[in-house]
Design a protein around this motif. Structure first.
Motif, PDB file in Angstrom:
ATOM      1  N   GLU A   1       0.825  -1.211   0.000  1.00 46.14           N
ATOM      2  CA  GLU A   1       0.000   0.000   0.000  1.00 46.14           C
ATOM      3  C   GLU A   1       0.859   1.261   0.000  1.00 46.14           C
ATOM      4  OE1 GLU A   1      -2.464  -0.665   3.415  1.00 46.14           O
ATOM      5  OE2 GLU A   1      -3.915  -1.840   2.271  1.00 46.14           O
ATOM      6  N   HIS A   2       1.934   1.263   0.780  1.00 48.75           N
ATOM      7  CA  HIS A   2       2.848   2.416   0.798  1.00 48.75           C
ATOM      8  C   HIS A   2       3.500   2.598  -0.574  1.00 48.75           C
ATOM      9  CE1 HIS A   2       2.815   3.674   4.976  1.00 48.75           C
ATOM     10  NE2 HIS A   2       2.844   2.394   5.344  1.00 48.75           N
ATOM     11  N   LEU A   3       3.938   1.507  -1.181  1.00 49.91           N
ATOM     12  CA  LEU A   3       4.581   1.576  -2.489  1.00 49.91           C
ATOM     13  C   LEU A   3       3.626   2.144  -3.532  1.00 49.91           C
ATOM     14  CD1 LEU A   3       6.966   0.964  -4.363  1.00 49.91           C
ATOM     15  CD2 LEU A   3       6.070  -1.368  -4.591  1.00 49.91           C
ATOM     16  N   ALA A   4       2.367   1.742  -3.484  1.00 55.58           N
ATOM     17  CA  ALA A   4       1.378   2.211  -4.454  1.00 55.58           C
ATOM     18  C   ALA A   4       1.166   3.713  -4.377  1.00 55.58           C
ATOM     19  CB  ALA A   4       0.056   1.478  -4.243  1.00 55.58           C
ATOM     20  N   GLN A   5       1.386   4.302  -3.210  1.00 61.14           N
ATOM     21  CA  GLN A   5       1.138   5.728  -3.016  1.00 61.14           C
ATOM     22  C   GLN A   5       2.420   6.563  -2.948  1.00 61.14           C
ATOM     23  OE1 GLN A   5      -1.359   6.098   0.420  1.00 61.14           O
ATOM     24  NE2 GLN A   5      -2.838   4.614  -0.345  1.00 61.14           N
TER      25      GLN A   5
ATOM     26  N   PRO B   1       7.912   8.983  -6.753  1.00 56.78           N
ATOM     27  CA  PRO B   1       8.910   8.188  -7.489  1.00 56.78           C
ATOM     28  C   PRO B   1      10.191   7.875  -6.714  1.00 56.78           C
ATOM     29  CG  PRO B   1       7.968   9.831  -8.929  1.00 56.78           C
ATOM     30  CD  PRO B   1       7.433  10.106  -7.559  1.00 56.78           C
ATOM     31  N   ARG B   2      10.791   8.845  -6.070  1.00 61.72           N
ATOM     32  CA  ARG B   2      12.052   8.596  -5.370  1.00 61.72           C
ATOM     33  C   ARG B   2      11.850   7.615  -4.220  1.00 61.72           C
ATOM     34  NH1 ARG B   2      13.972  13.254  -5.283  1.00 61.72           N
ATOM     35  NH2 ARG B   2      15.345  12.825  -6.991  1.00 61.72           N
ATOM     36  N   GLN B   3      10.778   7.804  -3.462  1.00 59.19           N
ATOM     37  CA  GLN B   3      10.513   6.893  -2.351  1.00 59.19           C
ATOM     38  C   GLN B   3      10.157   5.502  -2.866  1.00 59.19           C
ATOM     39  OE1 GLN B   3       7.195   7.884   0.199  1.00 59.19           O
ATOM     40  NE2 GLN B   3       8.145   6.887   1.941  1.00 59.19           N
ATOM     41  N   ALA B   4       9.445   5.420  -3.965  1.00 59.60           N
ATOM     42  CA  ALA B   4       9.124   4.116  -4.554  1.00 59.60           C
ATOM     43  C   ALA B   4      10.407   3.393  -4.946  1.00 59.60           C
ATOM     44  CB  ALA B   4       8.213   4.296  -5.767  1.00 59.60           C
ATOM     45  N   ALA B   5      11.363   4.127  -5.524  1.00 62.22           N
ATOM     46  CA  ALA B   5      12.643   3.520  -5.893  1.00 62.22           C
ATOM     47  C   ALA B   5      13.400   3.062  -4.649  1.00 62.22           C
ATOM     48  CB  ALA B   5      13.477   4.504  -6.705  1.00 62.22           C
ATOM     49  N   GLN B   6      13.319   3.850  -3.578  1.00 59.87           N
ATOM     50  CA  GLN B   6      13.982   3.446  -2.332  1.00 59.87           C
ATOM     51  C   GLN B   6      13.376   2.157  -1.790  1.00 59.87           C
ATOM     52  OE1 GLN B   6      13.334   7.025  -0.073  1.00 59.87           O
ATOM     53  NE2 GLN B   6      15.316   7.906  -0.641  1.00 59.87           N
ATOM     54  N   ILE B   7      12.049   2.085  -1.795  1.00 61.77           N
ATOM     55  CA  ILE B   7      11.357   0.882  -1.319  1.00 61.77           C
ATOM     56  C   ILE B   7      11.743  -0.311  -2.185  1.00 61.77           C
ATOM     57  CG2 ILE B   7       9.102  -0.228  -1.047  1.00 61.77           C
ATOM     58  CD1 ILE B   7       7.990   2.628  -0.407  1.00 61.77           C
TER      59      ILE B   7
ATOM     60  N   LYS C   1      15.198  -1.666  -1.524  1.00 61.45           N
ATOM     61  CA  LYS C   1      15.284  -2.516  -0.322  1.00 61.45           C
ATOM     62  C   LYS C   1      14.615  -3.876  -0.534  1.00 61.45           C
ATOM     63  CE  LYS C   1      17.292   0.524   2.278  1.00 61.45           C
ATOM     64  NZ  LYS C   1      18.662   0.367   2.699  1.00 61.45           N
ATOM     65  N   VAL C   2      13.508  -3.872  -1.237  1.00 66.49           N
ATOM     66  CA  VAL C   2      12.780  -5.115  -1.465  1.00 66.49           C
ATOM     67  C   VAL C   2      13.544  -6.045  -2.398  1.00 66.49           C
ATOM     68  CG1 VAL C   2      10.702  -6.074  -2.560  1.00 66.49           C
ATOM     69  CG2 VAL C   2      10.499  -4.136  -0.997  1.00 66.49           C
ATOM     70  N   LEU C   3      14.134  -5.484  -3.445  1.00 64.01           N
ATOM     71  CA  LEU C   3      14.737  -6.305  -4.485  1.00 64.01           C
ATOM     72  C   LEU C   3      16.186  -6.689  -4.219  1.00 64.01           C
ATOM     73  CD1 LEU C   3      13.223  -4.521  -7.607  1.00 64.01           C
ATOM     74  CD2 LEU C   3      12.401  -6.572  -6.423  1.00 64.01           C
TER      75      LEU C   3
ATOM     76  N   ASP D   1      17.951 -11.494 -12.599  1.00 63.50           N
ATOM     77  CA  ASP D   1      17.480 -10.582 -13.652  1.00 63.50           C
ATOM     78  C   ASP D   1      17.320  -9.158 -13.118  1.00 63.50           C
ATOM     79  OD1 ASP D   1      17.416 -12.658 -15.463  1.00 63.50           O
ATOM     80  OD2 ASP D   1      15.241 -12.963 -15.334  1.00 63.50           O
ATOM     81  N   LEU D   2      16.742  -9.037 -11.946  1.00 62.45           N
ATOM     82  CA  LEU D   2      16.507  -7.706 -11.375  1.00 62.45           C
ATOM     83  C   LEU D   2      17.788  -7.052 -10.884  1.00 62.45           C
ATOM     84  CD1 LEU D   2      13.180  -8.436  -9.509  1.00 62.45           C
ATOM     85  CD2 LEU D   2      13.485  -7.007 -11.531  1.00 62.45           C
ATOM     86  N   ASP D   3      18.760  -7.866 -10.513  1.00 63.46           N
ATOM     87  CA  ASP D   3      20.031  -7.315 -10.035  1.00 63.46           C
ATOM     88  C   ASP D   3      20.712  -6.492 -11.120  1.00 63.46           C
ATOM     89  OD1 ASP D   3      21.861  -7.106  -7.827  1.00 63.46           O
ATOM     90  OD2 ASP D   3      23.244  -8.345  -9.006  1.00 63.46           O
ATOM     91  N   GLU D   4      20.440  -6.805 -12.379  1.00 64.66           N
ATOM     92  CA  GLU D   4      20.992  -6.027 -13.486  1.00 64.66           C
ATOM     93  C   GLU D   4      20.507  -4.581 -13.457  1.00 64.66           C
ATOM     94  OE1 GLU D   4      20.251  -7.894 -17.241  1.00 64.66           O
ATOM     95  OE2 GLU D   4      20.910  -9.850 -16.529  1.00 64.66           O
ATOM     96  N   HIS D   5      19.399  -4.321 -12.787  1.00 61.42           N
ATOM     97  CA  HIS D   5      18.813  -2.984 -12.748  1.00 61.42           C
ATOM     98  C   HIS D   5      19.022  -2.287 -11.403  1.00 61.42           C
ATOM     99  CE1 HIS D   5      17.005  -3.932 -16.581  1.00 61.42           C
ATOM    100  NE2 HIS D   5      16.607  -5.080 -16.054  1.00 61.42           N
ATOM    101  N   ALA D   6      19.813  -2.889 -10.538  1.00 59.56           N
ATOM    102  CA  ALA D   6      20.018  -2.327  -9.199  1.00 59.56           C
ATOM    103  C   ALA D   6      20.625  -0.924  -9.255  1.00 59.56           C
ATOM    104  CB  ALA D   6      20.894  -3.259  -8.363  1.00 59.56           C
ATOM    105  N   ASP D   7      21.567  -0.699 -10.173  1.00 54.56           N
ATOM    106  CA  ASP D   7      22.176   0.630 -10.278  1.00 54.56           C
ATOM    107  C   ASP D   7      21.153   1.681 -10.692  1.00 54.56           C
ATOM    108  OD1 ASP D   7      24.642  -0.358  -9.504  1.00 54.56           O
ATOM    109  OD2 ASP D   7      25.380  -0.566 -11.569  1.00 54.56           O
ATOM    110  N   ASP D   8      20.270   1.319 -11.620  1.00 53.72           N
ATOM    111  CA  ASP D   8      19.229   2.257 -12.051  1.00 53.72           C
ATOM    112  C   ASP D   8      18.292   2.593 -10.892  1.00 53.72           C
ATOM    113  OD1 ASP D   8      20.156   2.344 -14.695  1.00 53.72           O
ATOM    114  OD2 ASP D   8      18.961   0.582 -15.242  1.00 53.72           O
ATOM    115  N   ILE D   9      17.899   1.583 -10.146  1.00 53.41           N
ATOM    116  CA  ILE D   9      17.002   1.807  -9.009  1.00 53.41           C
ATOM    117  C   ILE D   9      17.697   2.668  -7.965  1.00 53.41           C
ATOM    118  CG2 ILE D   9      15.802   0.673  -7.083  1.00 53.41           C
ATOM    119  CD1 ILE D   9      15.260  -1.672  -9.038  1.00 53.41           C
ATOM    120  N   HIS D  10      18.965   2.370  -7.705  1.00 56.44           N
ATOM    121  CA  HIS D  10      19.728   3.168  -6.733  1.00 56.44           C
ATOM    122  C   HIS D  10      19.825   4.623  -7.193  1.00 56.44           C
ATOM    123  CE1 HIS D  10      22.587   4.177  -3.627  1.00 56.44           C
ATOM    124  NE2 HIS D  10      23.402   4.639  -4.557  1.00 56.44           N
ATOM    125  N   ARG D  11      20.075   4.831  -8.474  1.00 57.92           N
ATOM    126  CA  ARG D  11      20.170   6.196  -9.003  1.00 57.92           C
ATOM    127  C   ARG D  11      18.831   6.935  -8.855  1.00 57.92           C
ATOM    128  NH1 ARG D  11      22.270   4.901 -13.300  1.00 57.92           N
ATOM    129  NH2 ARG D  11      20.496   4.833 -14.702  1.00 57.92           N
TER     130      ARG D  11
END
Length: 129
Positions: free
Chosen positions: A24-28, A31-37, A40-42, A93-103
């Protein structure tokens, strides 16, 4: 009357409730906080996905032992093993995008115009010789 639910079962129920709240928090989230969440999740090691993969691997091992003892159907062990493998592959697969999410999760640094380092003028240099 005391709760007769074993601690581990109650813990699993609590984790499921907390994951629902996190969803529910992620849905609301902005963008920056969603990426932070999501970061941590991924996280494949210490995040929810990594821990869930570890939990499924342990469940698969337990189911294998129980299946060999005849108390679990072998299909349960096989299904848990496949699920563990799938989660591991998803994490890779998702680890390949960790840098993008961190950015995306990191606030941009304030754009400061580069200021040239002050240099002593000839007059100052001569005075101090």
């Amino acid at each position: 009357m005391p709760d007769s639910t074993p601690y581990a079962v109650a813990l699993a129920e609590d984790i499921a409730r907390r994951l629902h709240r996190l969803t529910e928090h992620l849905a609301q989230a902005p963008p920056r906080q969603a990426a932070q969440i999501l970061g941590k999740v991924l996280d494949a090691d210490d995040g929810v996905l990594g821990r869930m993969t570890g939990l499924m691997a342990t469940g698969s091992q337990i189911a294998q032992h129980r299946a060999q003892a005849g108390s679990f159907p072998p299909e349960v062990f096989l299904a848990l093993g496949r699920a563990t493998n799938e989660l591991h592959d998803i994490a890779l697969d998702l680890d390949e995008h960790a840098d993008d999410i961190h950015r995306l999760a990191t606030p941009p640094t304030a754009a400061h115009p580069s200021v040239a380092k002050p240099v002593a003028s000839d007059m100052v240099v001569r005075r101090h010789r």
